[in-house]
Each structure stands twice: as structure tokens, then as C-alpha cells.
Design a protein around this motif. Sequence first.
Motif, PDB file in Angstrom:
ATOM      1  N   UNK A  23       0.839  -1.211   0.000  1.00 32.40           N
ATOM      2  CA  UNK A  23       0.000   0.000   0.000  1.00 32.40           C
ATOM      3  C   UNK A  23       0.867   1.251   0.000  1.00 32.40           C
ATOM      4  N   UNK A  24       1.973   1.168  -0.705  1.00 39.51           N
ATOM      5  CA  UNK A  24       2.911   2.278  -0.786  1.00 39.51           C
ATOM      6  C   UNK A  24       2.425   3.275  -1.834  1.00 39.51           C
ATOM      7  N   UNK A 168       9.168   2.182   5.815  1.00 41.76           N
ATOM      8  CA  UNK A 168       9.034   0.748   6.123  1.00 41.76           C
ATOM      9  C   UNK A 168       8.232   0.542   7.403  1.00 41.76           C
ATOM     10  N   UNK A 169       8.430   1.416   8.369  1.00 38.74           N
ATOM     11  CA  UNK A 169       7.662   1.340   9.619  1.00 38.74           C
ATOM     12  C   UNK A 169       6.191   1.619   9.330  1.00 38.74           C
ATOM     13  N   UNK A 170       5.922   2.633   8.541  1.00 39.22           N
ATOM     14  CA  UNK A 170       4.538   2.972   8.201  1.00 39.22           C
ATOM     15  C   UNK A 170       3.852   1.820   7.468  1.00 39.22           C
ATOM     16  N   UNK A 171       4.622   1.087   6.652  1.00 43.52           N
ATOM     17  CA  UNK A 171       4.062  -0.034   5.897  1.00 43.52           C
ATOM     18  C   UNK A 171       4.001  -1.319   6.718  1.00 43.52           C
ATOM     19  N   UNK A 172       4.613  -1.315   7.911  1.00 48.96           N
ATOM     20  CA  UNK A 172       4.622  -2.508   8.754  1.00 48.96           C
ATOM     21  C   UNK A 172       5.591  -3.573   8.304  1.00 48.96           C
ATOM     22  N   UNK A 173       6.646  -3.163   7.574  1.00 51.09           N
ATOM     23  CA  UNK A 173       7.615  -4.130   7.075  1.00 51.09           C
ATOM     24  C   UNK A 173       8.529  -4.616   8.193  1.00 51.09           C
ATOM     25  N   UNK A 202      -3.248   4.126   8.991  1.00 50.39           N
ATOM     26  CA  UNK A 202      -3.877   5.420   9.276  1.00 50.39           C
ATOM     27  C   UNK A 202      -3.808   5.789  10.756  1.00 50.39           C
ATOM     28  N   UNK A 203      -3.334   4.856  11.588  1.00 57.88           N
ATOM     29  CA  UNK A 203      -3.157   5.175  13.011  1.00 57.88           C
ATOM     30  C   UNK A 203      -1.698   5.470  13.365  1.00 57.88           C
ATOM     31  N   UNK A 204      -0.855   5.394  12.374  1.00 58.89           N
ATOM     32  CA  UNK A 204       0.567   5.660  12.612  1.00 58.89           C
ATOM     33  C   UNK A 204       0.872   7.125  12.317  1.00 58.89           C
ATOM     34  N   UNK A 205       1.845   7.665  13.061  1.00 54.91           N
ATOM     35  CA  UNK A 205       2.255   9.040  12.822  1.00 54.91           C
ATOM     36  C   UNK A 205       3.759   9.155  12.989  1.00 54.91           C
ATOM     37  N   UNK A 206       4.262  10.365  12.840  1.00 57.91           N
ATOM     38  CA  UNK A 206       5.699  10.598  12.920  1.00 57.91           C
ATOM     39  C   UNK A 206       6.254  10.221  14.291  1.00 57.91           C
TER      40      UNK A 206
END
Length: 270
Positions: A23-24, A168-173, A202-206
Amino acid sequence: LPFAAAVEIIHNASLVHDDIQDRDEQRRGRPSAWMKYSTDQAINLGDILFTLAFEVFMRSPIADGTKLEIVRLTMRAVAELVNGQVQEIVFRRGGEISVDDYLAMVNGKTGSLFRLASQGAYVLTENGADGCIEDLRRLGSCLGSMFQVRDDIIDIFGLKEGREPGCDVMEGKISVLTSLSMAKLDPDERRDLLAMLCSPRDRKDRALVEKVAGLYRRTGAYREAYGIYQRERQQVFSIPVMKDNKRLEGFVQEIVGHLSVPLDKLSSDF
């Protein structure tokens, strides 16, 4: 040239499908195919690119026997690439992964096309009977591991083209940094790390990305990952074919030098 084009077309086909699975939304600083044209059409695009790669190569003016051997290598590489991608998705959903398992996955997902490029170019010389073909397979594997470990590190520092730090963190890799950190964490900390990685995008942030990045630093994952990269770099130049062919050695030194620039600059921060 047709062979080089075929390898690059396969590479891009895999990226089109990879962006759908991850979902990149960005690829090289531009909207990824599924974002621009829809998921359905991006799947079609990836499919036709795989087909076109073979079509481009089959039009080349090469002896049929050599052409058949290249096609065999290419089919094998595509199968290895897909298997590595399957493993990545399994690991992402299953949680914990050892460094050895991670590197085995990378050997398929990333090493496959490096091996194809290395071995296929040699087959095209029609001198493949002297045993160098396995040395070149090993060369491709080492370069693939180097590239992916490098990719994992520079991602967290925001050095990948057109991407924010920690994609990668945002994508859960599950990256090499993840697997190295898990080996150092207690069970509760491992669960917390996995929960952060597996939470919906959508629940992840900086702040979450920075928290994960800080955890990687605390466990020494950056330093260890750089050590793996250096180990693979040393192995590249210990391969017999490298010692016997100065022209190849010089060419690979140029590739490795290019790959190493950002990591060598970052190493003081590890």
C-alpha cells in the motif's frame, strides 16, 4: 542490451506489484501505479511487464541455445523473487523473524535479480563451461543482501528517493533492523514493537516512527546491520572469479562504492 532491458522490466514489474502489497503510495517521488490508475489496472500493468520482458529478450539476435539458457535463468529468478515476496508477507503477518530467516528472504526477493544479471551476462559470452557461473551466482546473492540491508537502513533515515523517513515502519515491514532488535528485547518489548509495526497505517504518525527508530538505536540494530553490510562487502571480493578478472573486480568496486556512500556517511551515527 535486450537482456539488460528484460532484467529491468522484470524489476519494474515486481515494484508495481510490491507497491500494491505494501500500500505504498509513492515510487521514486511520484504516485505509484495503483494510486494513479487503480489497484486492478496496476495488477494488469505488472502482469504485462513480466510478459514484455520475455518478449523483448526473445527478439534479440542471439543463438537459440544461449537464448534458451537465459530464459531458463530468468524463469528461475522470477520464481525466486516471488517466493521471497511470499516469505516477506508471511513474516509481516507472523511477527518475529530471526536475522537468518530475514537474510534468506532477502536472498530471494532482492538477490534473485542480481543473480540473474550476473549469471545471464556471463552466459551471453558463451563461455559458461569453466565454472565461473556459480561464482557469479554467489556474487549476485552478496550484492542483493548488501542492497537490501542498505535499503532498510537508509529508509529509516529518510535517504530513499521521494520517501519520508521510516516508510518501512509505516508499511509494517519487517526489516533487518526489526529482526536485529527483536533478538535484544524482552518478550513484552517485542510485543510492543510488533504492535507498533502491525497497527493500521492510518493510526501511525511521525511520533511512532521516531519511537521505533529510537528503539533500533537503543538495541544497536543500526551498528549490527552495518556490520552485516560490511561482511557481505568483504565476501564479494573474496569470490574467486573476482580475483581472476580485474575488469570485473573494478566494475563491482564501482557498484559497491556507489552503494556504500550513504552508509559510510551515516556510520558515525550508529
